[in-house]
Design an enzyme around this catalytic site. Structure first.
Site, short mmCIF file in Angstrom:
data_model
loop_
_atom_site.label_atom_id
_atom_site.label_comp_id
_atom_site.label_asym_id
_atom_site.label_seq_id
_atom_site.Cartn_x
_atom_site.Cartn_y
_atom_site.Cartn_z
N ARG A 128 0.81 -1.22 0.00
CA ARG A 128 0.00 0.00 0.00
C ARG A 128 0.84 1.27 0.00
O ARG A 128 0.47 2.28 -0.57
CB ARG A 128 -0.87 0.01 1.26
CG ARG A 128 -2.31 -0.30 0.95
CD ARG A 128 -3.12 -0.25 2.19
NE ARG A 128 -2.33 -0.77 3.33
CZ ARG A 128 -2.86 -1.19 4.46
NH1 ARG A 128 -4.15 -1.16 4.62
NH2 ARG A 128 -2.11 -1.65 5.44
N LYS A 157 1.51 -19.22 6.32
CA LYS A 157 0.63 -19.58 7.41
C LYS A 157 0.28 -18.31 8.18
O LYS A 157 1.04 -17.36 8.09
CB LYS A 157 1.27 -20.64 8.31
CG LYS A 157 2.26 -20.10 9.35
CD LYS A 157 2.78 -21.20 10.20
CE LYS A 157 2.29 -21.14 11.61
NZ LYS A 157 2.97 -20.16 12.46
N HIS A 162 3.87 -27.04 12.23
CA HIS A 162 5.28 -27.44 12.32
C HIS A 162 5.47 -28.82 12.97
O HIS A 162 6.16 -29.68 12.42
CB HIS A 162 6.08 -26.41 13.11
CG HIS A 162 5.98 -25.00 12.58
ND1 HIS A 162 5.84 -24.74 11.24
CD2 HIS A 162 6.01 -23.80 13.19
CE1 HIS A 162 5.78 -23.42 11.06
NE2 HIS A 162 5.88 -22.83 12.23
N LYS A 213 6.77 -21.53 24.61
CA LYS A 213 7.57 -20.31 24.60
C LYS A 213 8.08 -20.02 26.01
O LYS A 213 7.51 -20.47 26.98
CB LYS A 213 6.73 -19.14 24.08
CG LYS A 213 6.21 -19.42 22.68
CD LYS A 213 6.03 -18.14 21.89
CE LYS A 213 5.46 -18.41 20.51
NZ LYS A 213 6.41 -18.97 19.56
C1 BG6 Z 1 6.43 -19.49 13.55
C2 BG6 Z 1 5.54 -19.21 14.72
O1 BG6 Z 1 5.71 -20.14 12.53
O2 BG6 Z 1 7.52 -20.32 13.96
C3 BG6 Z 1 6.32 -18.57 15.85
O3 BG6 Z 1 4.48 -18.35 14.32
C4 BG6 Z 1 7.53 -19.39 16.21
O4 BG6 Z 1 5.49 -18.38 17.00
C5 BG6 Z 1 8.34 -19.73 14.96
O5 BG6 Z 1 8.33 -18.64 17.11
C6 BG6 Z 1 9.44 -20.72 15.29
O6 BG6 Z 1 10.26 -20.87 14.16
P1 BG6 Z 1 11.82 -21.17 14.30
O7 BG6 Z 1 12.29 -21.27 12.89
O8 BG6 Z 1 12.42 -20.03 15.06
O9 BG6 Z 1 11.93 -22.47 15.05
#
Ligand code: BG6
Length: 483
Positions: free
Chosen positions: A51, A148, A240, A331
């Protein structure tokens, strides 16, 4: 050993949301690094579309800043950057209106690969897809890339799939799960299917259980508003962790081919049993180490969203019946570590008297950090004290084993974007796969929503809530330490 870089065909890549966070952190730095490596040739172009009222130079300045911030200092090179920036263009575009579309059409070239990266909110996917078609910008050979979250449940994922399918064929749609772009995640397939060693043992008869852990030290800081609509189940497990589970559990595909691989993954997801409420633990981190707790980050003092989840699931098929898979992610945990641990069963009969010294064989595949493999083996304890047993690791770090040329693995996005240009969908999720994963996750989420379950508080810097330990203790097993 020097890695081979095979340049991809010339392309025009349009990044909708080209000034956004993901583009600045991942997509553009990733493209810069592929350019630097010689994989993206100088006759390719990147077109930012957003935008903001910018021109080419304004966009180039923004990208230069992003690269300075997100590419490691030792990989920054002024001359390379100068050349890279020349390949960037910008169009101010109105996703919901007609502004900018004729200009975008005028910019696109024929005779090169064309790809459109939707790095925008999913609510805009339909508008973009429709306009790309209506303005005859995208044709039947072009590709779209979507990020995603792909839906927030089965119904919304179906809707998104249907919206995209109105304008593009499935073979043109690249749904990103960046875990599939990680070198070590791809390595799971190499370890399983390029070695005869593990395959005969890869089944319930020999495997006691599998643990999949993705632990993070970061909190949801700054992403609280998004995270509160998501939670660990939607943000991490449905995609994941599910992908990791599939790569461990799938049958060997007949070929490393997009549909062959995705067919096998889909079968695993469809064979997953419903997860029982007593087999799930949800957690929410408390404040600690001078940082706020989840509730402060989420801005909703009554939020019931989980930042941690642990669950036990079963795959009902011939290979896996009876072997539980334990998944956990969270987390603000003790350490950032992702690994898969496969614990084997006891030998059928022990010829040694030292039953006490015996420990299970465990194969640990470390995904990050210090990518590698570790196989815990029994050997004889040295010395004249009779036949005593002890366990030792057969430990391999991929970096050490592969040597210097491989010290720096490309970021997942680098690999995935190059795969889009090459037209290889193997590492992207197919529509039916995403829907199957939601069909499994939905009842779990609606179950705790309807019961009004609250997540259990856990200390920042810990291994997660107490009940998660119990989830395994109950079965006479224990989680591996998070370190
Ligand atoms: C993302 C999530 O898809 O993957 C995050 O939205 C997460 O919350 C992240 O922290 C983790 O990815 P990586 O590559 O740091 O393990």
């Amino acid at each position: 050993m020097v890695s081979r870089v095979i340049p991809v065909e010339p392309f025009d890549l349009v990044i909708f949301g080209g000034t956004g966070d993901l583009a600045r952190r991942k997509i553009l730095p990733g493209l810069y690094r592929r350019f630097q490596a010689g994989q993206m040739t100088p006759d390719s172009r990147i077109i930012g579309a957003a935008r903001a009222d910018l021109d080419d130079n304004g966009f180039r300045a923004l990208v230069a800043e992003a690269i300075a911030e997100f590419v490691p200092a030792e990989r920054q090179d002024k001359a390379v950057l100068g050349e890279f920036l020349k390949q960037l263009h910008y169009v101010a575009i109105d996703a919901k209106g007609e502004g900018g579309w004729p200009q975008l059409k005028a910019l696109m070239r024929s005779g090169v690969v064309q790809a459109f990266y939707f790095s925008v909110a999913p609510a805009l996917f339909g508008d973009l897809a429709e306009r790309l078609r209506a303005h005859k910008i995208a044709g039947k050979n072009d590709r779209i890339v979507v990020e995603k979250p792909f839906g927030r449940d089965l119904a919304t994922a179906r809707e998104l799939n249907a919206t995209l399918a109105r304008h593009f064929d499935e073979s043109q749609i690249y749904r990103i799960d960046h875990y599939l772009g990680k070198e070590t995640v791809q390595n799971l397939m190499a370890v399983r299917f390029a070695n005869i060693l593990f395959e005969p043992l890869w089944k319930a008869e020999y495997i006691d259980h599998v643990q999949i852990t993705v632990a993070e030290t970061v909190g949801v800081d700054g992403r609280g508003a998004y995270y509160d609509t998501s939670g660990a189940m939607r943000d991490m497990v449905q995609n994941h962790l599910m992908q990791l589970l599939c790569l461990i559990a799938m049958e060997p595909p007949y070929h490393f081919d997009p549909n062959a691989v995705r067919d096998e993954k889909l079968k695993v997801i469809r064979a997953l049993d419903a997860v029982q409420p007593q087999d799930i633990v949800r957690g929410q981190y408390l404040a600690g180490d001078g940082q706020g707790g989840y509730l402060e980050h989420s801005e909703n003092p009554a939020s019931r969203t989980e930042s941690y989840i642990a669950l036990k699931c079963h795959i009902s098929n011939w290979r896996w019946k009876g072997t539980p898979f334990y998944l956990r992610t969270g987390k603000r945990l003790r350490a950032r570590t992702s690994e898969i641990a496969i614990t084997f069963k006891e030998p059928p009969h022990s010829i040694f008297d030292d039953a006490e010294g015996w420990r299970e064989n465990v194969l640990v595949i470390r995904l990050q950090p210090n990518e590698g493999m570790n196989l815990m083996m029994m050997i004889k304890e040295p010395g004249p004290g009779g036949m005593r047993l002890t366990q030792v690791p057969l430990d391999m770090s991929f970096a050490d084993a592969l040597g210097e040329a491989h010290q720096e693995t490309p970021d997942a996005y680098e690999r995935l974007i190059m795969d889009v240009i090459r037209g290889n969908q193997t590492l992207f999720m197919r529509g039916d796969e995403v829907e199957a994963a939601w069909a499994w996750a939905d009842p779990i989420i609606t179950g705790w929503e309807s019961r009004g379950d609250k997540p259990q508080a856990y200390d920042a810097g810990s291994s997660g809530p107490e009940d998660a330990l119990m989830l395994m203790h109950r079965d006479g097993r224990r989680w591996r330490d998070i370190r």
